[in-house]
Design an enzyme around this catalytic site. Sequence first.
Site, PDB file in Angstrom:
ATOM      1  N   GLU A 122       1.307  -0.990   6.280  1.00 24.73           N
ATOM      2  CA  GLU A 122       2.447  -1.389   5.452  1.00 24.73           C
ATOM      3  C   GLU A 122       3.152  -0.116   4.966  1.00 24.73           C
ATOM      4  O   GLU A 122       2.474   0.820   4.549  1.00 24.73           O
ATOM      5  CB  GLU A 122       1.986  -2.198   4.245  1.00 24.73           C
ATOM      6  CG  GLU A 122       3.183  -2.763   3.479  1.00 24.73           C
ATOM      7  CD  GLU A 122       2.785  -3.693   2.324  1.00 24.73           C
ATOM      8  OE1 GLU A 122       1.590  -3.882   2.075  1.00 24.73           O
ATOM      9  OE2 GLU A 122       3.700  -4.197   1.678  1.00 24.73           O
ATOM     10  N   ALA A 263      -4.321   0.434  -2.779  1.00 23.09           N
ATOM     11  CA  ALA A 263      -5.163  -0.353  -1.881  1.00 23.09           C
ATOM     12  C   ALA A 263      -4.273  -1.177  -0.970  1.00 23.09           C
ATOM     13  O   ALA A 263      -3.066  -1.257  -1.192  1.00 23.09           O
ATOM     14  CB  ALA A 263      -6.064  -1.278  -2.689  1.00 23.09           C
ATOM     15  N   MET A 264      -4.884  -1.781   0.038  1.00 21.00           N
ATOM     16  CA  MET A 264      -4.078  -2.509   1.022  1.00 21.00           C
ATOM     17  C   MET A 264      -4.804  -3.773   1.469  1.00 21.00           C
ATOM     18  O   MET A 264      -5.972  -3.738   1.824  1.00 21.00           O
ATOM     19  CB  MET A 264      -3.794  -1.573   2.210  1.00 21.00           C
ATOM     20  CG  MET A 264      -2.978  -2.193   3.298  1.00 21.00           C
ATOM     21  SD  MET A 264      -1.327  -2.645   2.679  1.00 21.00           S
ATOM     22  CE  MET A 264      -1.005  -4.078   3.690  1.00 21.00           C
ATOM     23  N   GLU A 265      -4.024  -4.868   1.510  1.00 23.22           N
ATOM     24  CA  GLU A 265      -4.599  -6.201   1.671  1.00 23.22           C
ATOM     25  C   GLU A 265      -4.743  -6.646   3.126  1.00 23.22           C
ATOM     26  O   GLU A 265      -4.662  -7.848   3.416  1.00 23.22           O
ATOM     27  CB  GLU A 265      -3.715  -7.197   0.919  1.00 23.22           C
ATOM     28  CG  GLU A 265      -2.314  -7.441   1.535  1.00 23.22           C
ATOM     29  CD  GLU A 265      -1.208  -6.578   0.949  1.00 23.22           C
ATOM     30  OE1 GLU A 265      -1.517  -5.494   0.412  1.00 23.22           O
ATOM     31  OE2 GLU A 265      -0.035  -6.977   1.052  1.00 23.22           O
ATOM     32  N   ASN A 266      -4.964  -5.738   4.083  1.00 25.53           N
ATOM     33  CA  ASN A 266      -5.083  -6.125   5.493  1.00 25.53           C
ATOM     34  C   ASN A 266      -5.982  -7.357   5.640  1.00 25.53           C
ATOM     35  O   ASN A 266      -7.013  -7.462   4.984  1.00 25.53           O
ATOM     36  CB  ASN A 266      -5.699  -4.985   6.290  1.00 25.53           C
ATOM     37  CG  ASN A 266      -5.087  -3.654   5.920  1.00 25.53           C
ATOM     38  OD1 ASN A 266      -3.908  -3.448   6.115  1.00 25.53           O
ATOM     39  ND2 ASN A 266      -5.889  -2.766   5.336  1.00 25.53           N
ATOM     40  N   HIS A 298      -6.292  -8.308  -7.051  1.00 27.05           N
ATOM     41  CA  HIS A 298      -4.925  -8.289  -6.505  1.00 27.05           C
ATOM     42  C   HIS A 298      -4.950  -8.363  -4.967  1.00 27.05           C
ATOM     43  O   HIS A 298      -4.289  -9.208  -4.362  1.00 27.05           O
ATOM     44  CB  HIS A 298      -4.215  -7.014  -6.971  1.00 27.05           C
ATOM     45  CG  HIS A 298      -2.824  -6.854  -6.463  1.00 27.05           C
ATOM     46  ND1 HIS A 298      -1.713  -7.164  -7.209  1.00 27.05           N
ATOM     47  CD2 HIS A 298      -2.352  -6.420  -5.267  1.00 27.05           C
ATOM     48  CE1 HIS A 298      -0.631  -6.931  -6.505  1.00 27.05           C
ATOM     49  NE2 HIS A 298      -0.987  -6.469  -5.308  1.00 27.05           N
ATOM     50  N   GLU A 299      -5.722  -7.474  -4.359  1.00 25.17           N
ATOM     51  CA  GLU A 299      -5.735  -7.444  -2.884  1.00 25.17           C
ATOM     52  C   GLU A 299      -6.341  -8.729  -2.332  1.00 25.17           C
ATOM     53  O   GLU A 299      -5.871  -9.269  -1.330  1.00 25.17           O
ATOM     54  CB  GLU A 299      -6.499  -6.222  -2.361  1.00 25.17           C
ATOM     55  CG  GLU A 299      -6.006  -4.878  -2.889  1.00 25.17           C
ATOM     56  CD  GLU A 299      -4.517  -4.654  -2.770  1.00 25.17           C
ATOM     57  OE1 GLU A 299      -3.889  -5.191  -1.843  1.00 25.17           O
ATOM     58  OE2 GLU A 299      -3.949  -3.944  -3.636  1.00 25.17           O
ATOM     59  N   GLU A 321       4.559  -9.301  -3.847  1.00 25.71           N
ATOM     60  CA  GLU A 321       4.024  -8.364  -4.839  1.00 25.71           C
ATOM     61  C   GLU A 321       4.196  -8.872  -6.280  1.00 25.71           C
ATOM     62  O   GLU A 321       3.265  -8.800  -7.072  1.00 25.71           O
ATOM     63  CB  GLU A 321       4.642  -6.976  -4.659  1.00 25.71           C
ATOM     64  CG  GLU A 321       4.286  -6.299  -3.330  1.00 25.71           C
ATOM     65  CD  GLU A 321       2.782  -6.166  -3.078  1.00 25.71           C
ATOM     66  OE1 GLU A 321       1.993  -6.360  -4.014  1.00 25.71           O
ATOM     67  OE2 GLU A 321       2.411  -5.880  -1.919  1.00 25.71           O
TER      68      GLU A 321
HETATM   69  N1  HT7 Z   1       0.677  -4.098  -0.327  1.00 20.68           N
HETATM   70  C1  HT7 Z   1       0.142  -2.797  -0.533  1.00 20.68           C
HETATM   71  C2  HT7 Z   1       1.207  -1.790  -0.517  1.00 20.68           C
HETATM   72  C3  HT7 Z   1       0.767  -0.482   0.034  1.00 20.68           C
HETATM   73  C4  HT7 Z   1       1.588   0.450   0.575  1.00 20.68           C
HETATM   74  C5  HT7 Z   1       2.926   0.460   0.771  1.00 20.68           C
HETATM   75  C6  HT7 Z   1       3.529   1.568   1.337  1.00 20.68           C
HETATM   76  C7  HT7 Z   1       2.727   2.648   1.688  1.00 20.68           C
HETATM   77  C8  HT7 Z   1       1.392   2.647   1.501  1.00 20.68           C
HETATM   78  C9  HT7 Z   1       0.824   1.538   0.942  1.00 20.68           C
HETATM   79  N2  HT7 Z   1      -0.437   1.276   0.639  1.00 20.68           N
HETATM   80  C10 HT7 Z   1      -0.468   0.021   0.108  1.00 20.68           C
HETATM   81  C11 HT7 Z   1      -0.626  -2.674  -1.795  1.00 20.68           C
HETATM   82  C12 HT7 Z   1      -0.461  -3.801  -2.727  1.00 20.68           C
HETATM   83  O1  HT7 Z   1       0.517  -3.900  -3.432  1.00 20.68           O
HETATM   84  O2  HT7 Z   1      -1.287  -4.657  -2.773  1.00 20.68           O
HETATM   85 ZN    ZN Z   2       0.160  -6.051  -3.711  1.00 19.40          ZN
END
Ligand code: HT7
Ligand code: ZN
Length: 874
Positions: A122, A263-266, A298-299, A321
């Site tokens: 993302e 963090a990232m919700e993959n 959140h994730e 978001e």
């Molecule tokens: N949805 C995720 C956003 C995010 C992100 C965006 C751009 C570059 C790096 C990134 N790492 C995570 C995180 C979230 O809002 O849950």
């Molecule tokens: Zn988010």
Amino acid sequence: PRTIYLKDYRPPAFLIERTELRFALGEDSTQVESRLRLRRNPAAATPAAPLVLDGEDLELLSVRLDGRDLAPGEWVQDAESLTLANVPDAFVLEIVNRIKPQENTRLEGLYKSSGNFCTQCEAEGFRCMTYYIDRPDVMSVFTTTVVGEQARYPVLLSNGNPVEKGVLDDGQHFVTWHDPHPKPSYLFALVAGNLSCLEDSYKTASGREVALRIYVEPHNIDKCDHAMASLKKAMRWDEQRFGLEYDLDIFMIVAVDDFNMGAMENKGLNVFNSKLLLARPDTATDLDYERIEGVIAHEYFHNWTGNRVTCRDWFQLSLKEGLTVFRDQSFTAEVTAGTVKRIDDVRMLRSRQFVEDAGPMAHPVRPPSYMEINNFYTVTVYEKGAEVVRMYETLLGREGFRRGMDLYFERHDGHAVTTDDFLAAMADANGEDLSQFQRWYEQAGTPRVTVEDAWDAASGRYTLTLRQSCPATPGQPEKRPFLIPVAVGLLDAQGRDMPLRLAAEAQAAGTTRVLRLTEAEQQWVFEGLVERPLPSLNRGFSAPVRVSYPYTETQLAFLAAHDADAFNRWDAGEQLATRVLLGLIADIQAGREPALPERFLTAFAAVLTDAGLEAAVKAEMLMLPSENWLAEQMDVIDPDAIHAARSYARRALAGELEAQWLGLYHTHEVSGEYRFDPRDAGRRRLRNLALSYLAALDGKPMRQLAASQFEQADNMTDSLGALAALMLIDGAEREQALATFYDHWRNDPLVLDKWFALQASAQRPDTLARVEQLMQNPAFSIRTPNRVYSLIGAFAGNPTGFHAADGSGYRFIGAQVETLNALNPQVAARMVGVFTRWRRYDAGRQAQMRAELERLQGLDLSRDVYEIVSKSLQ
Ligand code: HT7
Ligand code: ZN
């Protein structure tokens, strides 16, 4: 760089039904093979359009269409895309390309962190791995094979469920993952490395067993328990509150040290910045524990709000978001102390989002355009977006909101949709016309609601007149009225809530009423009152607006003591303190001797000694407004006077109430083993606040008090609380404690981040020199975002350091932005943000900040930094 507009959105020309990927991970480069089953989109605008795939920094090796190798002349390649004209309506495309994750310092796409491979896709990182239609409305079923050296990368992960694994020649092995849920490319993830795993399981409400796994570097395995407990709590809460269950057999989280954001919700494979996952009582503070719980939630919540229902395009970012922040805020409020959470959230919204909304980067919750989408992961999209979602709940009630959510999922599960679709679901599920509410998505700026009242003693009628306006923002000189839910209560002379009956109502209903302000000006008449009331406005911060009502200081103190709405009690105290501090600032600017008003001291002392107040709430009420917040209240910001006034107030409050602070300090010791629970955390917070006030008194006794807490602390909250207090006092104890802390934690980068940040935030004349020296510390690396945020970012947020009148802070941050621009544009863009408000300062500072922006503008800038610099100078 070109600007991309929402109005130009067109459905994709092709859809990708299946995506099969094979990553062969190597020490020099990685080979990516993709097999895509494509077909023309029946909803496309142009029926014979060429196939355009996104791709950046890719070494293309081969292209095959329906099994036939294409010759180079059959495609057109440029820096950002691969185009194939004359393709059939349905076909299979196979592409082989090579990438260099080891050289990836941008941390987008596939990269290496602490020797392990990981991805961040993302918003548009997928295109840095292979050619693809990299946009969120192209959803595909992914099957991914990861191949790597078994000894180096024993763990090979991707989204979904593992379906095959095996050993290959030359010490290689592979695992194939299949994710049955169609998803956009931004939710793709791959991780490979030598990782340890904490395992657990969860039984869903419908009785399915889900395997839970948290992967970390082996030496961190004893820091995962809190994250696992938080995950299970979040899973249960989402079932109970929204009826939402997890949908795969396995849910994995991986912690990585190098990560641009939190963090990232993959799908099925969340990737976390290690600072938002790892916690042990001696390494993480209460605030860390709270944040980890919130971000894990959140994730996880994104699995439904973001993954099952995703965004049609990146302009809709707040769809996932804003909604997910609202969900995580509600979760935290319900599992901890609700009022404190609301106060913290509003404090942050006001001090950061209101500021963004009043500056050159102001944009609506749904922006109409962008140059670089990474610049729009903002407090407006996230936090104001969450307030917008909260307003639906305020307007429709908790049950009405749930009806709206249910309809949203019923209509849109498995699709990529817009904020209009969300609004329509809320409106339709409740039979409401919410068309005016749309303006919250379209208009930037913080609305102002001005309140006037009139009391007619003879008839017992009390009239409230509300007027709304909204300042101009870039590209939006005029605003139309918003639909603003203003929650109102009326207090009698004893501070009790009065029953509320509006004109034309037969009987009173409740003591808080939500007034729907839809016009530029509207009136409400309350009847049947026996005395003139005092209004309590925008209770619970029911709308993200500024409210003005001509309260006297006595009235604010009264509200702070009596309002039945706990949030507004705090808010009244905050307004009072802001007024007092602005008065002190004016005194200092005029060369007058500052003096704390007696009335304020009395009100403050009453809170300090109130035995009935919960510790965490008391701590909130005793915290003075931040320097940033005070800055926003001034026409011309004077960082030196603000700092002098606030320091003076802290010293005065500490000196006048020394015995009370000491009493509080000694009675709030937390006995027994460290536990992260709201009660203990509240007591630690209050006790450390007392210590920081006492530190303002300087002198040996206070130094010793802080030093002894530092020596005896068995948890990071108290250790850091003591160190922070020592940072306020000159003396050998400070350097001694800093050295002890460093020696103890020299091998724990996340703890050292706290050490860096404390020193960079110190409001001392030698801070810049100290920061420059710390950049040479072996623990610091400009390539690791956490280090940059903790040292350089903390200095950029240090009002007296960054805004030093000689311009040294501006030149220093400008130079760091220049270096970062070439290494990691996302991080550089975050650092340059501090320059955007240059017009708010005095002429000398304006000139120096502007000069630095102009110097940056003359460089070869990334899209990320260019957008912020150029918009700031417009
Ligand atoms: N949805 C995720 C956003 C995010 C992100 C965006 C751009 C570059 C790096 C990134 N790492 C995570 C995180 C979230 O809002 O849950
Ligand atoms: Zn988010």
